[in-house]
Design an enzyme around this catalytic site. Structure first.
Site, PDB file in Angstrom:
ATOM      1  N   HIS A  87      47.477  -5.958 -57.538  1.00 40.59           N
ATOM      2  CA  HIS A  87      47.291  -7.118 -57.719  1.00 40.59           C
ATOM      3  C   HIS A  87      46.001  -8.066 -57.751  1.00 40.59           C
ATOM      4  O   HIS A  87      45.735  -8.731 -58.275  1.00 40.59           O
ATOM      5  CB  HIS A  87      48.060  -7.897 -56.011  1.00 40.59           C
TER       6      HIS A  87
ATOM      7  N   ARG B  27      50.886   3.950 -57.571  1.00 41.09           N
ATOM      8  CA  ARG B  27      49.782   2.933 -58.406  1.00 41.09           C
ATOM      9  C   ARG B  27      49.913   2.144 -57.782  1.00 41.09           C
ATOM     10  O   ARG B  27      49.283   1.386 -57.776  1.00 41.09           O
ATOM     11  CB  ARG B  27      50.971   2.054 -59.931  1.00 41.09           C
TER      12      ARG B  27
ATOM     13  N   CYS C 247      49.796  -0.637 -74.089  1.00 42.89           N
ATOM     14  CA  CYS C 247      50.286  -1.890 -73.167  1.00 42.89           C
ATOM     15  C   CYS C 247      49.971  -2.594 -71.809  1.00 42.89           C
ATOM     16  O   CYS C 247      50.273  -3.236 -71.507  1.00 42.89           O
ATOM     17  CB  CYS C 247      51.381  -2.342 -73.359  1.00 42.89           C
TER      18      CYS C 247
HETATM   19  C1  PEP Z   1      52.486   0.603 -67.185  1.00 46.69           C
HETATM   20  O1  PEP Z   1      53.450   0.865 -67.195  1.00 46.69           O
HETATM   21  O2  PEP Z   1      51.407   0.587 -68.073  1.00 46.69           O
HETATM   22  C2  PEP Z   1      53.379  -0.692 -68.099  1.00 46.69           C
HETATM   23  C3  PEP Z   1      52.722  -1.658 -69.061  1.00 46.69           C
HETATM   24  O3  PEP Z   1      54.457  -1.037 -67.475  1.00 46.69           O
HETATM   25  P1  PEP Z   1      54.166  -1.955 -65.739  1.00 46.69           P
HETATM   26  O4  PEP Z   1      52.966  -2.207 -65.900  1.00 46.69           O
HETATM   27  O5  PEP Z   1      54.939  -2.786 -66.013  1.00 46.69           O
HETATM   28  O6  PEP Z   1      55.481  -0.793 -65.759  1.00 46.69           O
HETATM   29 MG    MG Z   2      55.245   0.477 -67.131  1.00 43.01          MG
END
Ligand code: PEP
Ligand code: MG
Length: 554
Positions: free
Chosen positions: A186, A447, A484
């Site tokens: 965050h 993550r 992205c």
């Molecule tokens: C990613 O996993 O890099 C992504 C863009 O999707 P999210 O962060 O929404 O899981």
């Molecule tokens: Mg993702």
């Protein structure tokens, strides 16, 4: 005293020099504290304290907007939860002192959330923050949280609770230094959205004692403690020159020799789209549709979805909008899609897999998107999240095309999909690499696990190798390959990604100018040299140094 240099992960670019101050820590409570009045009297005090914390959160929510306001409103609601009052009453009845009873009540709820992991575990941080504030009110002590010294300072914290990061924009904080947290925490995401230079995962920050100035570089992750006046001046002059160079670049993304690299923005709500409309970008590279429905108990109807998507597409007439179908599950649960309890939700039913459990939900969303696309004539691209195999890609493409959608793609966030990108692309018009999840699954690290952040670094050579495979597959098929995830907003990594074959980059709005300027400064050959050097490195640090030697400071 000689200068001291400490290091962490640079997650939000910019250079700043200011004295540091530490985040106000939570107050300790104990079963041995003196007991106050009767249970009824103390319970009344607890309710009053919770009420005042809730009001404070609501007032803070009114001073900000967007994600910050949503986070604070959610905290205000949590402080009014009758379950907390009931748990505190139980502790008071058992003879606990009032502040400790409140602490125990909040901890019991936090423990339940932590067991669930992912997104729910993160809510425990919010809840613990409310508990700390309530304890401070009961004890008549200053609030834990961000200091308010009345002068600009660099905030040092372990990691920030969302409720605190939400207030950063309204504070004297000019830079952030955390001992924990990772590139997708965050703290990192909010800092970037506020264009606040930030370095995370710097354990040595805990050892700082004297409140001297620190010179923090949110790009390199380097923090100079008590820098000499000479060094301060040189760094700030460099930062001003960088800012001027960044401000001078505008228009579509291009390398120095004119190769186009589309620069797009990430959005999550209709509100984001309205705000991003006037930004100098080539459109939207990731519309996280699930962000509109987090916390909703009832599935949005076809009409509601069509209306929202139409408004979003209208903001970007003539520009590309890449919409991702619902990426629910794991860290982003949607209450109206009940997936039951999973042992390991990040490896469970999430992303496109939701479509097999709730096929109607996916079909409704695709229809709503097709209708919004037809109504606006927008350059609408639609992609599925968390695709693992070519069969899944083919199945999604068939569904989307039957619904009337023309440009259909998939996110590459799972190593299996990267390894077989060519097979996936045979069924698709484009792919977009989600480096946040790709890093998580490549190195097998949650993550959200700040303590393991170095393994989540998108500069990990294994992650770069996978991106290279996708880039090569895209080039062979003549199809677009985007990035992205958060990696797209790193101005030093951007030329590497382009050298690996990436044709578009999508990021948060404030990150875009620095990435545009970084690309404008290098030609394609240097992008490729940077990519080769990064992939040949044995670890992220060596990769960053090798790339910096080729392209210079972004
Ligand atoms: C990613 O996993 O890099 C992504 C863009 O999707 P999210 O962060 O929404 O899981
Ligand atoms: Mg993702």
């Amino acid at each position: 005293m000689p200068e001291q240099v400490i290091r962490g992960l640079g997650v939000s670019p910019g250079v700043v020099c200011a004295p540091w101050l530490r985040f106000g820590s939570q107050l300790e409570t104990s079963a041995k504290d003196p007991v106050g009045g009767s249970v009824a009297e103390e319970l009344a005090r607890v309710k009053e304290a919770l009420g005042s914390v809730s009001e404070e959160m609501t007032a803070r929510a009114a001073r900000v907007s967007g994600v910050a306001a949503e986070i604070l409103s959610m905290s205000a609601t949590m402080a009014r939860d009758p379950g907390i009052v009931a748990a505190a009453e139980k502790e008071l009845t058992a003879g606990m002192p009032t502040a400790h009873a409140v602490h125990l009540a909040f901890e019991s709820f936090c423990a339940k959330l932590e067991v669930l992991g992912g997104y729910m575990a993160e809510r425990a941080t919010d809840l613990r923050d409310i508990g700390g504030r309530t304890v401070a009110v009961l004890l008549g002590e200053p609030m834990p949280g961000i200091p308010e010294p009345g002068y600009p300072f660099v905030l040092i914290a372990r990691d920030l609770a969302p409720a605190d990061t939400a207030m950063l924009g309204d504070s004297d904080v000019v830079g952030l230094l955390t001992t924990e947290g990772g590139p997708t925490s965050h703290t990192a995401i909010l800092a970037k959205s506020l264009a606040l230079p930030a370095v995370v995962n710097c354990p040595d920050a805990d050892l700082l004692v004297d409140e001297v100035p620190v010179l923090l570089d949110g790009t390199t992750g380097e923090v100079v403690v008590d820098p000499s006046p000479l060094r301060q001046r040189a760094a700030l002059e460099q930062a001003a020159a960088d800012q001027a160079r960044i401000a001078a670049a505008s228009g579509p993304g291009r390398t120095a020799d004119g190769s186009p690299v589309q620069l797009l923005v990430n959005i999550g709500t209709v509100d984001d789209a309205v705000k991003a409309k006037s930004v100098d970008s080539e459109g939207v590279g990731l519309f996280r549709t699930e962000f509109m429905y987090l916390g909703k108990a009832v599935e949005p109807s076809l009409e509601q979805q069509t209306a929202s998507y139409t408004t979003v597409l209208e903001q970007f007439a003539g520009r590309r909008v890449v919409v991702r179908t619902l990426d629910a599950g794991s860290d982003k649960p949607l209450p109206f899609l009940d997936l039951g309890t999973e042992e390991n939700p990040a490896l469970g039913v999430r992303g496109l897999r939701i479509g097999t459990v709730f096929p109607e939900t996916l079909a409704t969303q695709l229809t709503a998107l097709a209708r919004a696309g037809a109504a606006t004539g927008a350059d609408l691209w639609v992609m599925a999240p968390m695709v693992a195999t070519a069969d899944e890609a083919a199945g999604f493409a068939a569904l989307a095309r039957e619904s009337g959608l023309r440009k259909v793609g998939a996110m590459i966030e799972i190593p299996a999909a990267a390894l077989r990108a060519a097979d996936l692309l045979a069924h698709l018009d484009f792919v977009s690499i989600g480096t946040n999840d790709l890093s998580q699954y490549t190195c097998a690290v949650d993550r959200m696990a700040g303590g393991l952040a170095p393994l989540l670094d998108p500069w990990q050579p294994a992650v770069l190798d996978l991106i290279a495979m996708v880039g090569a597959a895209g080039a062979a098929a003549g199809k677009s390959v985007g990035v992205c995830g958060e990696a797209a907003s790193d101005p030093t990594l951007a030329p590497v990604l382009v050298g690996l074959g990436v044709t578009s980059l999508s990021m948060s709005v404030p990150a875009l100018p620095a990435v545009r300027a970084a690309l404008a400064a290098v030609d394609m050959q240097r992008c490729q040299d940077a990519a080769d050097a990064a992939c040949a490195a044995r670890n992220p640090q060596v990769a960053r140094e090798a790339v910096a030697a080729i392209i210079g400071r972004p």
